[in-house]
Design an enzyme around this catalytic site. Sequence first.
Site, PDB file in Angstrom:
ATOM      1  N   PRO A  52      12.919 -20.795 -56.121  1.00 28.17           N
ATOM      2  CA  PRO A  52      12.366 -19.444 -56.239  1.00 28.17           C
ATOM      3  C   PRO A  52      12.167 -18.785 -54.884  1.00 28.17           C
ATOM      4  CG  PRO A  52      10.626 -21.084 -56.474  1.00 28.17           C
ATOM      5  CD  PRO A  52      11.921 -21.848 -56.396  1.00 28.17           C
ATOM      6  N   GLY A  53      12.523 -17.528 -54.793  1.00 24.96           N
ATOM      7  CA  GLY A  53      12.260 -16.758 -53.580  1.00 24.96           C
ATOM      8  C   GLY A  53      11.359 -15.595 -53.930  1.00 24.96           C
ATOM      9  N   CYS A  70      18.157   9.125 -40.267  1.00 24.05           N
ATOM     10  CA  CYS A  70      18.943  10.346 -40.217  1.00 24.05           C
ATOM     11  C   CYS A  70      20.080  10.328 -41.216  1.00 24.05           C
ATOM     12  CB  CYS A  70      19.454  10.553 -38.805  1.00 24.05           C
ATOM     13  SG  CYS A  70      18.058  10.817 -37.704  1.00 24.05           S
ATOM     14  N   GLU A  71      19.735  10.271 -42.490  1.00 21.40           N
ATOM     15  CA  GLU A  71      20.716  10.509 -43.540  1.00 21.40           C
ATOM     16  C   GLU A  71      19.984  10.871 -44.814  1.00 21.40           C
ATOM     17  OE1 GLU A  71      22.459   6.432 -42.915  1.00 21.40           O
ATOM     18  OE2 GLU A  71      22.496   6.503 -45.098  1.00 21.40           O
ATOM     19  N   TYR A 117      20.342  -0.857 -54.213  1.00 21.64           N
ATOM     20  CA  TYR A 117      20.378  -1.292 -55.619  1.00 21.64           C
ATOM     21  C   TYR A 117      19.777  -0.276 -56.581  1.00 21.64           C
ATOM     22  CZ  TYR A 117      20.124  -5.643 -52.840  1.00 21.64           C
ATOM     23  OH  TYR A 117      20.277  -6.619 -51.906  1.00 21.64           O
TER      24      TYR A 117
HETATM   25  N1  LLP Z   1      19.008 -19.745 -54.568  1.00 19.43           N
HETATM   26  C1  LLP Z   1      20.145 -19.139 -54.204  1.00 19.43           C
HETATM   27  C2  LLP Z   1      21.344 -19.924 -53.999  1.00 19.43           C
HETATM   28  C3  LLP Z   1      20.166 -17.753 -54.011  1.00 19.43           C
HETATM   29  O1  LLP Z   1      21.298 -17.155 -53.662  1.00 19.43           O
HETATM   30  C4  LLP Z   1      18.980 -16.994 -54.198  1.00 19.43           C
HETATM   31  C5  LLP Z   1      18.969 -15.544 -53.996  1.00 19.43           C
HETATM   32  C6  LLP Z   1      17.811 -17.674 -54.562  1.00 19.43           C
HETATM   33  C7  LLP Z   1      17.867 -19.048 -54.745  1.00 19.43           C
HETATM   34  C8  LLP Z   1      16.502 -16.974 -54.758  1.00 19.43           C
HETATM   35  O2  LLP Z   1      16.526 -16.091 -55.832  1.00 19.43           O
HETATM   36  P1  LLP Z   1      15.174 -15.313 -56.225  1.00 19.43           P
HETATM   37  O3  LLP Z   1      14.215 -16.334 -56.778  1.00 19.43           O
HETATM   38  O4  LLP Z   1      14.649 -14.685 -55.015  1.00 19.43           O
HETATM   39  O5  LLP Z   1      15.606 -14.346 -57.255  1.00 19.43           O
HETATM   40  N2  LLP Z   1      18.637  -8.949 -51.695  1.00 19.43           N
HETATM   41  C9  LLP Z   1      18.531  -8.931 -53.151  1.00 19.43           C
HETATM   42  C10 LLP Z   1      18.336 -10.312 -53.708  1.00 19.43           C
HETATM   43  C11 LLP Z   1      19.427 -11.255 -53.297  1.00 19.43           C
HETATM   44  C12 LLP Z   1      19.238 -12.625 -53.876  1.00 19.43           C
HETATM   45  C13 LLP Z   1      20.108 -13.589 -53.178  1.00 19.43           C
HETATM   46  N3  LLP Z   1      19.995 -14.920 -53.595  1.00 19.43           N
HETATM   47  C14 LLP Z   1      17.376  -8.031 -53.542  1.00 19.43           C
HETATM   48  O6  LLP Z   1      16.749  -7.444 -52.659  1.00 19.43           O
HETATM   49  O7  LLP Z   1      17.078  -7.863 -54.735  1.00 19.43           O
END
Ligand code: LLP
Length: 433
Positions: A293-294, A362-363, A336
């Site tokens: 989880p991130g 500036c856009e 997004y």
């Molecule tokens: N594991 C892998 C291999 C991943 O590619 C990712 C996220 C995660 C775990 C964590 O996923 P999460 O739990 O955060 O959903 N920049 C985008 C999100 C990109 C996610 C990339 N990979 C945004 O701002 O929504």
Amino acid sequence: MMLLSENITRAPDGTLLFAGQSVPALAERYGTPLYLMDEERIRQNCRRYTATFRECFGEDALPVYASKAASFRQMYRIAAEEGLGADVVSAGEIHTALTAGFPAEKLFFHGDGKTDADIHYAVSERVGFFVVDNPEELEQLAREAARQGIRQKVLLRITPGIDPHTYKAVTTGTVDVKFGVPMETGQAFAFVKQALGLPALEVRGLHCHVGSQVFDETVFEDCVDVMTAFMARLKRELGYETGMLNLGGGYGVRYLDTDRRVDIPARIRSVAARLKARCEELDLSLPFFVMEPGRSIVADAGMTVYTVSSVKRIPGYKYYVVVDGGMADNPRYCLYGAPYTVLHADRETAFYAVYDLAGRCCESGDIIQPTVKLPDDTRRGDHIAVCTTGAYNYSMASNYNRLGRPPVVMLRDGESCLAVRRETLEDLTALDC
Ligand code: LLP
């Protein structure tokens, strides 16, 4: 009264509070734009994973913090203290983690574009696991591990062919994505076979990740079905038993009041039950269980605070509130169309107007969020808060227009302290020759 999330409230005089602290007072003290992080909330979010993993799998499971969501030293310290591993995707994230004292053996090195230099660096630093994306990386890693005289633990990234029904830019599980090796085409099976033939690599298991901001209730159970069927085939045809299964990250968070709340412990329990049932049916031993989880660790622990620079009212057309940050500190609406809840941090009123919250870059496309409701007397000098910015905001920030990136301030027990300081004008020219 709670606004959007338990850690966002208002004082009786209308002042916005985050983690119980006055947002305008923090803005005065640290300046704006400003990222605030509620440390207690981060820790609670970690504990939802650690406690439920322990309940379901005992010691045979590890939640791994996907540090791309927010990567700076204090985050790795918190993740380590809470007993999580960390997913890293570059030498920069590895360096940040290691210099924060994060244990190398609990790092999972991801990415579809690892260079020879990255591989050399990560093996030298004895990163615990490589999550290998493709056959070329596999060969290079085997060469590097042999050269350094070690046996490198790896997971193999498999694309299970599952659509998580989230937005396209963050979908990663369907057959045609750039990540991993697809099952459907037979390439994944050949990939595992290739890896098993490389003595410098210890093939610990499999990885898959289907997407981010996932609300669909059955996506991870579907992953379990697909991955265990594949594991059974590996056992049958190659005599290989998968020792570790990593299902990636992805649980969704609430950006708006209308978003559903994902009951993460309940979701994990259901995934665990499905995994146990499938392993029994297919005569597989239960693999060590990992998730990454991130967003669900840090998103609702974050808030961004701005100061209003101007309010532009174009009669018959549109109203704008322009602030001192924008797409450089939060590119997610531009990229997004991501939704956010926007609040006036200084006061409430009975009289509102609808504005586009615009940035200072500036856009014309530099919009943080369109059509937000703010007091009709909003004016220069007021403070504006954007909620749920703990994930993928600081980590995706840029220096576009040579704006210095904002500081990250950690809030804990009524105290605040800098986790990342504000970039200065000197920082901005530090690399120029
Ligand atoms: N594991 C892998 C291999 C991943 O590619 C990712 C996220 C995660 C775990 C964590 O996923 P999460 O739990 O955060 O959903 N920049 C985008 C999100 C990109 C996610 C990339 N990979 C945004 O701002 O929504």
